[in-house]
Design a protein around this motif. Sequence first.
Motif, PDB file in Angstrom:
ATOM      1  N   MET A   1       0.894  -1.061  -0.295  1.00  0.00           N
ATOM      2  CA  MET A   1       0.214  -0.127  -0.499  1.00  0.00           C
ATOM      3  C   MET A   1       0.310   0.996  -0.483  1.00  0.00           C
ATOM      4  SD  MET A   1      -3.539  -0.468   0.205  1.00  0.00           S
ATOM      5  CE  MET A   1      -4.526  -2.095   0.601  1.00  0.00           C
ATOM      6  N   ARG A   2       0.555   1.897  -0.752  1.00  0.00           N
ATOM      7  CA  ARG A   2       1.011   3.638  -0.857  1.00  0.00           C
ATOM      8  C   ARG A   2       0.099   4.775   0.080  1.00  0.00           C
ATOM      9  NH1 ARG A   2       1.161   7.875  -4.755  1.00  0.00           N
ATOM     10  NH2 ARG A   2      -0.235   6.037  -6.451  1.00  0.00           N
ATOM     11  N   CYS A   3       0.814   5.618   0.690  1.00  0.00           N
ATOM     12  CA  CYS A   3       0.149   6.551   1.405  1.00  0.00           C
ATOM     13  C   CYS A   3       0.081   7.270   0.861  1.00  0.00           C
ATOM     14  CB  CYS A   3       0.324   6.175   3.276  1.00  0.00           C
ATOM     15  SG  CYS A   3      -0.501   7.608   3.912  1.00  0.00           S
ATOM     16  N   THR A   4      -0.978   8.441   0.272  1.00  0.00           N
ATOM     17  CA  THR A   4      -0.864   9.286   0.152  1.00  0.00           C
ATOM     18  C   THR A   4      -1.687  10.594   0.656  1.00  0.00           C
ATOM     19  OG1 THR A   4      -0.168  11.312  -2.263  1.00  0.00           O
ATOM     20  CG2 THR A   4      -2.336   9.494  -2.251  1.00  0.00           C
ATOM     21  N   PRO A   5      -1.514  12.248   1.222  1.00  0.00           N
ATOM     22  CA  PRO A   5      -2.522  12.709   1.434  1.00  0.00           C
ATOM     23  C   PRO A   5      -3.953  12.573   0.398  1.00  0.00           C
ATOM     24  CG  PRO A   5      -0.493  14.147   1.398  1.00  0.00           C
ATOM     25  CD  PRO A   5      -0.430  13.041   0.489  1.00  0.00           C
ATOM     26  N   LEU A   6      -4.887  13.026   1.273  1.00  0.00           N
ATOM     27  CA  LEU A   6      -6.115  13.419   0.311  1.00  0.00           C
ATOM     28  C   LEU A   6      -6.260  14.607  -0.629  1.00  0.00           C
ATOM     29  CD1 LEU A   6      -9.497  12.021   0.166  1.00  0.00           C
ATOM     30  CD2 LEU A   6      -9.940  14.445   1.065  1.00  0.00           C
ATOM     31  N   THR A   7      -6.676  14.113  -1.904  1.00  0.00           N
ATOM     32  CA  THR A   7      -6.600  15.682  -2.892  1.00  0.00           C
ATOM     33  C   THR A   7      -8.294  15.342  -3.998  1.00  0.00           C
ATOM     34  OG1 THR A   7      -5.654  14.373  -4.881  1.00  0.00           O
ATOM     35  CG2 THR A   7      -4.454  15.401  -3.126  1.00  0.00           C
ATOM     36  N   PRO A   8      -8.172  16.641  -4.530  1.00  0.00           N
ATOM     37  CA  PRO A   8      -9.468  16.686  -5.092  1.00  0.00           C
ATOM     38  C   PRO A   8      -9.630  15.259  -6.273  1.00  0.00           C
ATOM     39  CG  PRO A   8      -9.251  18.568  -4.841  1.00  0.00           C
ATOM     40  CD  PRO A   8      -8.268  18.046  -4.208  1.00  0.00           C
ATOM     41  N   ALA A   9      -8.643  15.119  -6.306  1.00  0.00           N
ATOM     42  CA  ALA A   9      -8.931  13.847  -7.577  1.00  0.00           C
ATOM     43  C   ALA A   9      -9.296  12.471  -7.175  1.00  0.00           C
ATOM     44  CB  ALA A   9      -7.646  13.688  -7.924  1.00  0.00           C
ATOM     45  N   HIS A  10      -8.578  11.776  -5.634  1.00  0.00           N
ATOM     46  CA  HIS A  10      -9.379  11.014  -4.778  1.00  0.00           C
ATOM     47  C   HIS A  10     -11.182  10.988  -4.850  1.00  0.00           C
ATOM     48  CE1 HIS A  10      -4.988  11.254  -3.873  1.00  0.00           C
ATOM     49  NE2 HIS A  10      -4.857   9.999  -4.945  1.00  0.00           N
ATOM     50  N   LEU A  11     -11.887  12.414  -4.139  1.00  0.00           N
ATOM     51  CA  LEU A  11     -13.076  12.478  -3.552  1.00  0.00           C
ATOM     52  C   LEU A  11     -13.788  11.845  -3.832  1.00  0.00           C
ATOM     53  CD1 LEU A  11     -14.230  14.447  -1.097  1.00  0.00           C
ATOM     54  CD2 LEU A  11     -15.004  15.429  -3.057  1.00  0.00           C
ATOM     55  N   ASP A  12     -14.073  11.183  -4.725  1.00  0.00           N
ATOM     56  CA  ASP A  12     -15.199  10.324  -6.107  1.00  0.00           C
ATOM     57  C   ASP A  12     -14.920   8.868  -4.995  1.00  0.00           C
ATOM     58  OD1 ASP A  12     -16.837  12.909  -6.530  1.00  0.00           O
ATOM     59  OD2 ASP A  12     -16.121  12.761  -8.527  1.00  0.00           O
ATOM     60  N   ALA A  13     -13.606   8.405  -5.586  1.00  0.00           N
ATOM     61  CA  ALA A  13     -13.167   7.415  -4.876  1.00  0.00           C
ATOM     62  C   ALA A  13     -13.819   7.160  -3.126  1.00  0.00           C
ATOM     63  CB  ALA A  13     -11.830   6.757  -5.290  1.00  0.00           C
ATOM     64  N   VAL A  14     -13.081   8.291  -2.790  1.00  0.00           N
ATOM     65  CA  VAL A  14     -13.186   7.528  -1.079  1.00  0.00           C
ATOM     66  C   VAL A  14     -15.044   8.231  -1.173  1.00  0.00           C
ATOM     67  CG1 VAL A  14     -13.316   8.605   0.639  1.00  0.00           C
ATOM     68  CG2 VAL A  14     -11.622   8.776  -0.550  1.00  0.00           C
ATOM     69  N   THR A  45     -20.800  15.347   2.313  1.00  0.00           N
ATOM     70  CA  THR A  45     -20.506  16.578   3.119  1.00  0.00           C
ATOM     71  C   THR A  45     -20.115  16.411   4.283  1.00  0.00           C
ATOM     72  OG1 THR A  45     -22.533  16.670   2.248  1.00  0.00           O
ATOM     73  CG2 THR A  45     -21.866  18.165   4.507  1.00  0.00           C
ATOM     74  N   SER A  46     -19.690  15.119   4.350  1.00  0.00           N
ATOM     75  CA  SER A  46     -18.263  15.507   5.903  1.00  0.00           C
ATOM     76  C   SER A  46     -17.477  14.789   5.441  1.00  0.00           C
ATOM     77  CB  SER A  46     -18.898  13.512   6.176  1.00  0.00           C
ATOM     78  OG  SER A  46     -19.938  13.402   6.993  1.00  0.00           O
ATOM     79  N   LEU A  47     -17.259  14.655   3.747  1.00  0.00           N
ATOM     80  CA  LEU A  47     -15.537  14.920   3.286  1.00  0.00           C
ATOM     81  C   LEU A  47     -14.967  15.847   2.922  1.00  0.00           C
ATOM     82  CD1 LEU A  47     -15.363  10.967   2.480  1.00  0.00           C
ATOM     83  CD2 LEU A  47     -14.799  11.179   4.393  1.00  0.00           C
ATOM     84  N   GLU A  48     -16.112  16.534   2.271  1.00  0.00           N
ATOM     85  CA  GLU A  48     -14.540  17.468   1.604  1.00  0.00           C
ATOM     86  C   GLU A  48     -14.299  18.761   2.921  1.00  0.00           C
ATOM     87  OE1 GLU A  48     -18.683  18.956  -0.275  1.00  0.00           O
ATOM     88  OE2 GLU A  48     -18.061  17.928  -2.175  1.00  0.00           O
ATOM     89  N   PRO A  49     -14.699  18.859   3.754  1.00  0.00           N
ATOM     90  CA  PRO A  49     -13.809  19.551   4.787  1.00  0.00           C
ATOM     91  C   PRO A  49     -12.698  19.437   4.510  1.00  0.00           C
ATOM     92  CG  PRO A  49     -15.616  20.131   5.665  1.00  0.00           C
ATOM     93  CD  PRO A  49     -16.007  17.986   3.620  1.00  0.00           C
ATOM     94  N   TYR A  50     -12.510  17.885   4.544  1.00  0.00           N
ATOM     95  CA  TYR A  50     -10.901  17.741   4.870  1.00  0.00           C
ATOM     96  C   TYR A  50     -10.076  17.797   4.130  1.00  0.00           C
ATOM     97  CZ  TYR A  50     -12.247  14.416   8.338  1.00  0.00           C
ATOM     98  OH  TYR A  50     -13.835  14.314   9.811  1.00  0.00           O
ATOM     99  N   LEU A  51     -10.046  18.617   2.504  1.00  0.00           N
ATOM    100  CA  LEU A  51      -9.582  18.542   2.244  1.00  0.00           C
ATOM    101  C   LEU A  51      -9.223  20.003   1.418  1.00  0.00           C
ATOM    102  CD1 LEU A  51     -11.951  18.234  -1.592  1.00  0.00           C
ATOM    103  CD2 LEU A  51      -9.567  16.553  -0.821  1.00  0.00           C
TER     104      LEU A  51
END
Length: 339
Positions: A1-14, A45-51
């Motif tokens: 597994m590779r770890c990376t900060p959450l970005t808008p590109a990941h949001l739909d999958a997350v 709505t819960s996850l967008e603020p973490y960006l």
Amino acid sequence: MRCTPLTPAHLDAVVDLAVAALRDRTRLAGPGSTPPSDPAHIARTSLEPYLDGDDRFAHVALDDDGQVQALLAGIVTRLGPQDAEYTYLAPRHALAPLSAWCARDPRSAVDALPVLLDAARASLDAASIPRLNVQVLDGDWWSVGLWRSLDLRPDTSFALRPLAAPMHAPVTAPRVRAALPSDLDAVVRLCLDEYSYHARHTGSGLAADQDAGTAARIASAWFDHGTGEDRERAFVAVDGDDRPVGVTTAHVLTAPGGSSSAALLPSRYAYIGLTSVAASARGTGAGTALTAHALGWARSLPDPPDAVGLHYVADNVLAAPFWQRRGFAPALTLLTDAA
């Protein structure tokens, strides 16, 4: 597994992972919960603020093909003695709520969460945040066991019991009545006693330098018993001279419609807040009498809720067994990486 900060590109999958997790967790929820009609909206709505990254952290785990397998995110909190939350939370901590961590499947969780935990701990260490709390659903034994295997321990439990379940005040217990403004000084002393006990005798991380003015500001809102059910009010156990030797508070909480809280917990329940009994009155039945009075208040409402909840510190050797013997069972628990 590779770890990376959450970005808008990941949001739909997350969001897709979070929706699946919410549906799985909803199946473990008890009576009174409300299945979400739009789990994707709740998740997004819960996850967008973490960006944003301001006082937050968020990392995703990717497989060899770059597909998102898991998320761990959290909110960083810094408190001072004038903050109400300082009376029951560690001054510097991070919280990963249930809505902010998930994995594609149990196997992915086993592989990814240790990597994500290491990344979160590194970012928190850099910000001088010594404590990470992760919220888990007690009915999800797989996830609880996985986090425990990563050396997280129980910190605080949110526990529930049926309001209608029997519990009676002992016959010889101190009398309980509504708290009055004239009780403020005594109630503040009981509050400070409770804060001090947690600071000295539990691993909650609560600070010892509690401010009496903050305690008074909080308690002064508890004396209006003519307000609606959603306003917190205090009851006191009194000695033969009508002096308070114990206090508890109660009110009714209603989760916002369409929220993850409404999906996983009773959407409306009575809540018992700070409960403190003076050392001189312990063993007299004061705590049981206060609890029975709070339950009686909730049962007397025009529309009584079906459940009553409260929080207790898991390693509080006085409180944890007290509440468990009175029928409160953990529903959500904070696990912590603090020593």
